[in-house]
Design an enzyme around this catalytic site. Structure first.
Site, mmCIF file in Angstrom:
data_model
loop_
_atom_site.group_PDB
_atom_site.id
_atom_site.type_symbol
_atom_site.label_atom_id
_atom_site.label_comp_id
_atom_site.label_asym_id
_atom_site.label_seq_id
_atom_site.Cartn_x
_atom_site.Cartn_y
_atom_site.Cartn_z
ATOM 1 N N SER A 80 6.174 -2.760 8.954
ATOM 2 C CA SER A 80 6.146 -4.125 8.967
ATOM 3 C C SER A 80 7.184 -4.697 10.198
ATOM 4 C CB SER A 80 6.566 -4.923 7.736
ATOM 5 O OG SER A 80 6.700 -6.215 7.844
ATOM 6 N N ARG A 112 -7.066 0.101 -8.667
ATOM 7 C CA ARG A 112 -8.136 -0.714 -9.239
ATOM 8 C C ARG A 112 -9.556 -0.062 -9.227
ATOM 9 N NH1 ARG A 112 -6.123 -6.365 -6.617
ATOM 10 N NH2 ARG A 112 -6.177 -4.845 -4.873
ATOM 11 N N PRO A 124 2.795 -4.918 11.622
ATOM 12 C CA PRO A 124 2.486 -6.106 11.630
ATOM 13 C C PRO A 124 3.488 -7.129 11.280
ATOM 14 C CG PRO A 124 1.021 -4.505 10.267
ATOM 15 C CD PRO A 124 2.354 -4.117 10.299
ATOM 16 N N TYR A 140 12.450 -6.049 0.174
ATOM 17 C CA TYR A 140 11.435 -5.699 0.765
ATOM 18 C C TYR A 140 11.615 -5.398 2.328
ATOM 19 C CZ TYR A 140 6.786 -6.180 3.486
ATOM 20 O OH TYR A 140 6.023 -6.108 4.227
#
Length: 247
Positions: free
Chosen positions: A135, A30, A178, A148
């Site tokens: 994760s 972006r 995390p 995922y």
């Protein structure tokens, strides 16, 4: 160098490293957000920032970006492989091929694209530190998390492999894993459904992007003879992917 720097953990990492006088290469898709962050960091911390707009999924874009770096910017001390996402939360028999490809291409192939092209620059200098964002989903598997979770298990395995392969070259490799962090994560997972995303974090205090950025900086700032191989960080209210203390 921080990938996925336009929001969440990547943006928080940019601030904490800038505050500690690091010059930064920031990447993201972006452009508007990336340029806004670049200007903010330059003005606030008086550091050098090189913004690079590309998609980690596209190998040609990654190659062009890395090849364009001059000698100063090729001296990358720390690479934070942060770019990643989760899309959808359906059982395997109802999953979307497009969602699956997007997660695999970003979380696994994107990480590989960046690492393959940056690690030789570190090897040439016999110095560097690669920090991979994993994760709790890479340590456990939860209902409807299928692909995922698989991508984050891949990151866990790749982190271990990088540690072995780069050991002879004096390159440190670390994984930060995390639990629940309130960022754009759930908004992306639920494809812009703001109410559903907010419900994920109701009834407990999740981690923040700044919590993870501070942890990453701690790992990066340890003496050169110290390497954190693997670190799992959770909200106090979350024991694992199943057990929570919600009000």
């Amino acid at each position: 160098m921080i990938t996925g720097a336009t929001a969440g953990i990547g943006e928080a990492c940019a601030h904490v490293f800038a505050k500690n006088n690091y010059d930064l290469i920031l990447t993201g898709r972006r452009e508007g957000r990336l340029m806004s962050l670049t200007n903010e960091l330059k003005e606030t911390y008086k550091i050098n920032v090189l913004p690079m707009v590309f998609d980690v999924r596209e190998l040609s874009e990654v190659k062009n970006a890395i090849d364009s770096l001059d000698e100063k910017w090729k001296a990358i001390d720390i690479l934070v492989n942060n770019a990643g996402l989760s899309v959808g939360l359906e059982p395997i028999q109802e999953g979307s091929f497009d969602d699956w490809n997007r997660m695999i291409d970003t979380n696994v192939k994107g990480l590989l694209h960046i690492t393959r092209l940056v690690s030789p620059l570190m090897i040439a200098r016999k110095s560097g530190h690669i920090i991979n964002l994993g994760s709790i989903a890479g340590k456990e598997t939860y209902a409807n998390g299928n692909v995922y979770c698989a991508t984050k298990h891949a990151v866990d395995s790749l982190n271990k492999a990088m540690r072995i392969d780069l050991l002879p070259h004096n390159i440190r490799v670390s994984a930060i894993n995390p639990g629940a962090v309130e960022t754009e994560f759930s908004l992306v997972r639920f494809k812009g459904d703001d109410e559903r995303a907010k419900n994920v974090y109701k009834g407990f205090e999740p981690l923040t992007a700044a919590d993870i950025a501070d942890t990453i900086y701690y790992v990066a700032s340890l003496p050169p003879h110290v390497n954190i191989n693997d670190l799992t960080i959770m909200p106090t209210a979350q024991a694992n992917t199943v057990y929570w203390n919600k009000n």
